[in-house]
Scaffold this motif. Structure first.
Motif, mmCIF file in Angstrom:
data_model
loop_
_atom_site.group_PDB
_atom_site.id
_atom_site.type_symbol
_atom_site.label_atom_id
_atom_site.label_comp_id
_atom_site.label_asym_id
_atom_site.label_seq_id
_atom_site.Cartn_x
_atom_site.Cartn_y
_atom_site.Cartn_z
ATOM 1 N N LYS A 200 43.857 38.007 35.024
ATOM 2 C CA LYS A 200 43.531 38.292 36.419
ATOM 3 C C LYS A 200 42.140 38.856 36.627
ATOM 4 C CE LYS A 200 48.297 39.174 37.930
ATOM 5 N NZ LYS A 200 49.195 40.150 38.600
ATOM 6 N N ASN A 201 41.588 39.552 35.636
ATOM 7 C CA ASN A 201 40.356 40.297 35.872
ATOM 8 C C ASN A 201 39.221 39.861 34.959
ATOM 9 O OD1 ASN A 201 39.230 42.316 37.554
ATOM 10 N ND2 ASN A 201 39.204 43.758 35.850
ATOM 11 N N VAL A 254 42.853 49.501 39.448
ATOM 12 C CA VAL A 254 41.452 49.081 39.355
ATOM 13 C C VAL A 254 41.318 47.589 39.642
ATOM 14 C CG1 VAL A 254 39.492 48.836 37.787
ATOM 15 C CG2 VAL A 254 40.824 50.939 37.784
ATOM 16 N N ILE A 255 42.204 46.786 39.085
ATOM 17 C CA ILE A 255 42.133 45.340 39.292
ATOM 18 C C ILE A 255 42.347 44.992 40.765
ATOM 19 C CG2 ILE A 255 43.329 43.165 38.800
ATOM 20 C CD1 ILE A 255 43.753 44.150 35.969
ATOM 21 N N ARG A 256 43.214 45.712 41.431
ATOM 22 C CA ARG A 256 43.511 45.402 42.829
ATOM 23 C C ARG A 256 42.363 45.804 43.760
ATOM 24 N NH1 ARG A 256 47.636 44.345 46.352
ATOM 25 N NH2 ARG A 256 47.530 45.366 48.380
ATOM 26 N N ASN A 257 41.709 46.940 43.468
ATOM 27 C CA ASN A 257 40.717 47.476 44.386
ATOM 28 C C ASN A 257 39.273 47.280 43.943
ATOM 29 O OD1 ASN A 257 42.455 49.124 46.467
ATOM 30 N ND2 ASN A 257 43.297 49.601 44.460
ATOM 31 N N ASN A 258 39.041 46.971 42.681
ATOM 32 C CA ASN A 258 37.674 46.760 42.205
ATOM 33 C C ASN A 258 37.669 45.656 41.152
ATOM 34 O OD1 ASN A 258 34.943 47.114 41.958
ATOM 35 N ND2 ASN A 258 35.069 48.989 40.760
ATOM 36 N N PRO A 259 37.961 44.415 41.561
ATOM 37 C CA PRO A 259 38.125 43.343 40.579
ATOM 38 C C PRO A 259 36.801 42.835 40.029
ATOM 39 C CG PRO A 259 38.370 42.477 42.787
ATOM 40 C CD PRO A 259 38.193 43.959 42.939
ATOM 41 N N THR A 260 36.891 42.096 38.948
ATOM 42 C CA THR A 260 35.722 41.481 38.332
ATOM 43 C C THR A 260 35.271 40.267 39.152
ATOM 44 O OG1 THR A 260 36.465 42.163 36.141
ATOM 45 C CG2 THR A 260 34.843 40.388 36.233
ATOM 46 N N PRO A 261 33.969 40.125 39.440
ATOM 47 C CA PRO A 261 33.490 38.951 40.182
ATOM 48 C C PRO A 261 33.826 37.647 39.461
ATOM 49 C CG PRO A 261 31.801 40.647 40.121
ATOM 50 C CD PRO A 261 32.892 41.106 39.194
ATOM 51 N N GLY A 262 34.321 36.680 40.219
ATOM 52 C CA GLY A 262 34.672 35.383 39.660
ATOM 53 C C GLY A 262 36.070 35.298 39.102
ATOM 54 N N SER A 263 36.847 36.382 39.165
ATOM 55 C CA SER A 263 38.194 36.381 38.610
ATOM 56 C C SER A 263 39.220 36.057 39.694
ATOM 57 C CB SER A 263 38.507 37.741 37.987
ATOM 58 O OG SER A 263 38.473 38.762 38.976
ATOM 59 N N LYS A 264 40.460 35.814 39.259
ATOM 60 C CA LYS A 264 41.537 35.572 40.212
ATOM 61 C C LYS A 264 41.819 36.815 41.042
ATOM 62 C CE LYS A 264 43.843 32.088 37.349
ATOM 63 N NZ LYS A 264 45.094 31.724 36.636
ATOM 64 N N ALA A 265 41.636 37.975 40.426
ATOM 65 C CA ALA A 265 41.848 39.215 41.174
ATOM 66 C C ALA A 265 40.844 39.344 42.313
ATOM 67 C CB ALA A 265 41.740 40.412 40.230
#
Length: 432
Positions: A200-201, A254-265
């Protein structure tokens, strides 16, 4: 293991002191010799340690974000040296050194809490062997040996024999069932945490050694926990299961509120952000404005999900600003009325005239020219060819030439074309 535990003996006394303080509080509620009092003391120790590690976790997040900003450079190196793996690794290490990033930063929380883990193991091992350690005296030692969690003593292990388990006042079956369930839960929580990070991230458009490392850890860590877990006391399993659950919840946040750019999250987050901003007309939270500001600053370097987010705002009549705020665009600007209220009025769209077919254009032009030539439809307005004040003795104009046939089959009158041929009408009547 005793050698490793002795290396961390300097922290054994503080860890045992914290456990005793929590045990004093919970002992007044559940009883001093119960498994709830000692088990919750261990859980509280984990929570206290993880709260102290929050600054390190924030540093880990910043280092991870720095790694994400290097993704375009990593992709260029990967494409340039795709046939030379050794040169590709050397260039990657050079990039890490120049930017001051560390791909192993994700392991920092685990390394930081390792001393507490071994200190707790040393304390529980002393309880199992009946030896005092740290601030745990004889009375506390006797109380801890009586404590059971679901029928398993705190100091019991999966590999202990029946005689040792019976000495702790428990049955071998209870110990092995409880320890096996806790080992499975511990390994499963670790695997889910790592898999959530990978699926996801992670920006799947770039393949880097860092991603391969994370993928390897996703399978290595659960196996390590399962192998070494059979040698851990029940109290240590409680500690490690609690810290795994904490890590999993912290990472989900963290994944929900500050995800990695380009990810599904990020795709899911921007979709939620689009609905929230379009319904309220603004970005309320500071974290939302920070992410919008970063997206606007990228310009043409935005990924697919970020472009979709900007287009969604534009369709709703909103525009993202460089400071992260969202305002109404010019096409949906607020119009101030006379009473001071504001209404949203969209700019009128220019309507294109309806296109007519060829037969409609020819029939329309023929009807217009035929009517004017025959005089069947006199106009109520005076034309430029007639004058109301013309005297009767004026010389009448010669009849105009008949309209010529057009190639399309219709006729065009001279008055319609705006050209007058033949003898002209005198500008003023002649006087006799």
């Amino acid at each position: 293991m005793d050698t490793i535990a002795s290396l961390f003996s300097f922290i054994t006394t503080p860890v045992s002191w914290v456990i005793v303080q929590f045990h004093t509080v919970y002992g007044k509620i559940f009883g001093p010799d119960t498994g709830w009092a000692w088990g919750l003391s261990i859980v509280s120790l984990v929570i206290l340690i993880r709260i102290c590690l929050i600054p390190l976790f924030v540093k880990q997040i910043k280092s991870t974000r720095a790694m994400q900003t290097l993704q375009p450079e990593m992709k260029k190196i990967q494409e340039r040296y795709k046939n030379d793996k050794q040169r590709q690794s050397e260039e990657m290490m050079k990039l890490y050194k120049e930017t001051g990033t560390n791909p192993l930063s994700s392991c920092l929380p685990i390394l930081a809490q390792s001393p507490f883990f071994f200190a707790l193991y040393h304390v529980l091992n002393g309880i199992a062997t009946g030896s005092t350690i740290g601030v745990i005296n004889d009375s506390l030692l006797a109380s801890a040996r009586k404590a059971h969690i679901f029928g398993a003593p705190l100091a019991a292990k999966f590999t202990d024999g029946s005689s040792k388990v019976e000495a702790l006042g428990a049955s071998l079956t209870d110990v092995r069932v409880v320890t096996a369930v806790m080992i499975v839960l511990m390994s499963a929580s670790q695997f889910y945490t790592q898999r959530q990070l990978m699926t996801k991230n992670v920006d799947t458009t770039v393949k880097t050694p860092f991603m391969q490392q994370q993928k390897m850890l996703m399978y290595v860590f659960p196996v390590m926990f399962a192998v070494f877990g059979i040698n851990f006391p029940v109290g240590v399993l409680v500690y490690w299961l609690t810290t795994n659950v904490w890590t999993m919840g912290q990472q989900m946040y963290v994944i929900r509120n500050n995800p990695t750019p380009g990810s599904k999250a990020q795709a899911a987050y921007l979709e939620r952000l689009t609905k929230h901003v379009t319904s309220h007309g603004k970005a309320g939270k500071r974290s939302e404005r920070t992410i919008i500001k970063a997206i606007v600053a990228k310009g043409r370097d935005r990924n697919e999900f970020e472009r979709k987010f900007i287009n969604g705002l534009n369709k709703a009549g909103l525009a993202a600003q460089t400071d992260g705020s969202v305002v109404q665009s010019e096409s949906q600007a607020a119009v101030q009325t006379e009473d001071g209220t504001s209404t949203s009025a969209a700019a009128p769209k220019r309507q294109q005239p309806k296109r007519q077919s060829k037969s409609q254009r020819q029939s329309g032009s023929a009807a217009a020219s035929g009517g004017k030539a025959a005089g069947d439809t006199p106009s109520s307005e005076p034309t430029s060819l007639s004058k109301s004040d013309e005297p009767e003795d004026a010389k009448p104009a010669e009849p105009a030439e008949p309209a010529k046939k057009q190639p399309g089959g219709g006729t065009r009158s001279k008055a319609q074309s705006g050209q007058r041929k033949g003898p002209q009408r005198p500008k003023s009547p002649s006087k006799k």
